[in-house]
Design a protein around this motif. Structure first.
Motif, PDB file in Angstrom:
ATOM      1  N   LYS A  10     -38.653  19.858 -38.294  1.00  0.00           N
ATOM      2  CA  LYS A  10     -38.906  20.351 -39.656  1.00  0.00           C
ATOM      3  C   LYS A  10     -40.409  20.345 -39.914  1.00  0.00           C
ATOM      4  O   LYS A  10     -41.094  19.376 -39.602  1.00  0.00           O
ATOM      5  CB  LYS A  10     -38.219  19.416 -40.672  1.00  0.00           C
ATOM      6  N   GLN A  11     -40.909  21.441 -40.451  1.00  0.00           N
ATOM      7  CA  GLN A  11     -42.308  21.408 -40.867  1.00  0.00           C
ATOM      8  C   GLN A  11     -42.464  21.854 -42.310  1.00  0.00           C
ATOM      9  O   GLN A  11     -41.631  22.571 -42.846  1.00  0.00           O
ATOM     10  CB  GLN A  11     -43.199  22.201 -39.920  1.00  0.00           C
ATOM     11  N   PHE A  12     -43.520  21.351 -42.937  1.00  0.00           N
ATOM     12  CA  PHE A  12     -43.835  21.730 -44.315  1.00  0.00           C
ATOM     13  C   PHE A  12     -45.197  22.420 -44.308  1.00  0.00           C
ATOM     14  O   PHE A  12     -46.173  21.808 -43.858  1.00  0.00           O
ATOM     15  CB  PHE A  12     -43.918  20.493 -45.218  1.00  0.00           C
ATOM     16  N   LYS A  13     -45.254  23.614 -44.774  1.00  0.00           N
ATOM     17  CA  LYS A  13     -46.506  24.396 -44.828  1.00  0.00           C
ATOM     18  C   LYS A  13     -47.282  24.301 -43.514  1.00  0.00           C
ATOM     19  O   LYS A  13     -48.481  23.970 -43.505  1.00  0.00           O
ATOM     20  CB  LYS A  13     -47.383  23.898 -45.986  1.00  0.00           C
ATOM     21  N   LYS A  16     -46.106  19.656 -39.068  1.00  0.00           N
ATOM     22  CA  LYS A  16     -44.847  19.120 -38.556  1.00  0.00           C
ATOM     23  C   LYS A  16     -44.523  17.766 -39.165  1.00  0.00           C
ATOM     24  O   LYS A  16     -45.336  16.844 -39.098  1.00  0.00           O
ATOM     25  CB  LYS A  16     -44.936  18.960 -37.028  1.00  0.00           C
ATOM     26  N   ALA A  17     -43.343  17.644 -39.769  1.00  0.00           N
ATOM     27  CA  ALA A  17     -42.913  16.354 -40.330  1.00  0.00           C
ATOM     28  C   ALA A  17     -41.985  15.652 -39.344  1.00  0.00           C
ATOM     29  O   ALA A  17     -42.010  14.430 -39.218  1.00  0.00           O
ATOM     30  CB  ALA A  17     -42.209  16.568 -41.660  1.00  0.00           C
ATOM     31  N   THR A  43     -37.642  12.636 -44.181  1.00  0.00           N
ATOM     32  CA  THR A  43     -37.323  14.011 -43.760  1.00  0.00           C
ATOM     33  C   THR A  43     -36.110  14.004 -42.831  1.00  0.00           C
ATOM     34  O   THR A  43     -35.186  14.800 -42.986  1.00  0.00           O
ATOM     35  CB  THR A  43     -38.559  14.634 -43.062  1.00  0.00           C
ATOM     36  N   LEU A  52     -31.882  18.740 -46.809  1.00  0.00           N
ATOM     37  CA  LEU A  52     -32.970  19.579 -46.314  1.00  0.00           C
ATOM     38  C   LEU A  52     -32.409  20.368 -45.130  1.00  0.00           C
ATOM     39  O   LEU A  52     -31.652  19.803 -44.327  1.00  0.00           O
ATOM     40  CB  LEU A  52     -34.093  18.704 -45.757  1.00  0.00           C
ATOM     41  N   ASP A  55     -35.578  23.253 -39.495  1.00  0.00           N
ATOM     42  CA  ASP A  55     -36.092  24.529 -38.981  1.00  0.00           C
ATOM     43  C   ASP A  55     -35.342  24.876 -37.707  1.00  0.00           C
ATOM     44  O   ASP A  55     -35.080  26.039 -37.420  1.00  0.00           O
ATOM     45  CB  ASP A  55     -37.598  24.402 -38.654  1.00  0.00           C
TER      46      ASP A  55
END
Ligand SMILES: Nc1ncnc2c1ncn2[C@@H]1O[C@H](COP(=O)(O)OP(=O)(O)OP(=O)(O)O)[C@@H](O)[C@H]1O
Ligand SMILES: [Mg+2]
Length: 297
Positions: A10-13, A16-17, A43, A52, A55
């Motif tokens: 999962k990444q945010f903007k 990578k989270a 996350t 959530l 990705d």
């Protein structure tokens, strides 16, 4: 096996989270997700709780064909929020209706979970007047209401005082006897007290997984600290029962013994050589050292 998590990311903007996270959760186990602030614990847990969307990657419950496995999960968020104007009982009745608990069972079940978390006396009190510890226990009651197979708790004890922390860990201790538990924490000691296995996350990547005793072993720790009145140099070097050692000063040494050697044997060897032992300690912080080594890797 209860759940198989495969290559979750999962990444945010663009940042990578969580990266390519894979692990399995065994049925009946109690697992801790450890990691410093920002490691990706929330996350990961939010993806598991389907709050959530990942990705990429997959989460599969063994023998559960339905893609929406939410009925199998109970989730306590890191910062649970409530309607302060509701009473504890009203809130749980509301939550129970959302998770389709039959009307005939709901009342009894609400009272059962509130009693389990010791809120029976506060049942008809407004949540707005609850302490932080009471709110956390109410959050646990909500997560348990529909009898989930997997209980997911995000930092359940981080905001609690020492007594609240101990009480809450004791509740988890009881729960783990009949359900699978996954909880996150950045405190190693919490994990050490109640879980069978740990996952260590750092910067969204899985750095280590396994049982805590193997963590200690793998990182080559010296968990016994001995201090004597006279210097020990020349003696420690000769003792065949010692696996590894490191001097802090001539009268203080950290030692590791092989698994089959009892620490008393080391004491006996020193006494036999006329050394007066002034301090003998099995160090718990050595596990903390191993954890720090993993997250610094
Ligand atoms: N909604 C979001 N929008 C943007 N970035 C986010 C969002 N949620 C998390 N992040 C980022 O993703 C990374 C992982 O965050 P996450 O909250 O999963 O960590 P954590 O291990 O739970 O940390 P903590 O111990 O502080 O709760 C952090 O860099 C964080 O800033
Ligand atoms: Mg978090």
């Amino acid at each position: 096996m209860l759940v198989k998590i495969n290559n979750l990311s999962k990444q945010f903007k663009g940042k990578k989270a969580v990266s390519n996270l894979s692990f399995t959760i065994q049925e009946g186990s109690c697992m801790a997700l450890l990691g410093p602030n920002g490691a990706g614990k929330t996350t990961t847990l939010q993806m598991l709780a389907r709050m959530l969307t990942p990705d990429s990657g997959s989460i599969q419950f063994n023998g559960y064909p339905n893609k929406d496995y939410r009925p199998l999960i109970g989730f306590l968020p890191q910062h649970p929020s409530f309607f302060n104007w509701m009473t504890a009982k009203e809130f749980l009745s509301f939550a129970g209706k959302l998770s389709s608990i039959p009307k005939s069972e709901l009342n009894g079940r609400v009272e059962e979970v509130l009693t389990f978390v010791s809120l029976e006396e506060a049942m008809t009190k407004k949540i707005g007047g609850f302490s932080g510890g009471m709110k956390q226990r109410l959050g646990l009651a909500q997560a348990l209401l529909h009898k989930p197979k997997l209980l997911i708790l995000d930092e359940p004890v981080s905001a609690l005082d020492p007594k609240g922390r101990r009480d809450f860990l004791q509740l988890i201790e009881v729960l783990k006897q009949n359900m699978t538990v996954l909880f996150s924490t950045h405190i190693l000691h919490d994990a050490e007290q109640i879980c069978d296995e740990v996952l260590i996350l750092q910067d969204g990547c899985l750095k280590w997984k396994g049982a805590l005793p193997s963590l200690r072993k793998e990182f080559d720790l010296l968990p016994i600290k001995v201090q004597t009145e006279e210097p020990m140099n020349g003696i420690i070097e000769q003792l065949e029962i010692i696996d590894a050692y490191e001097y802090i000063d001539l009268k203080t040494v950290k030692v590791r013994l092989p698994a089959h050697v009892h620490p008393n044997e080391l004491l006996q060897e020193l006494i036999n050589r006329n050394r007066a032992v002034t301090h003998f300690e099995m160090m718990h912080d050595s596990l903390e050292d191993a954890y720090m080594k993993v997250v610094r890797q």
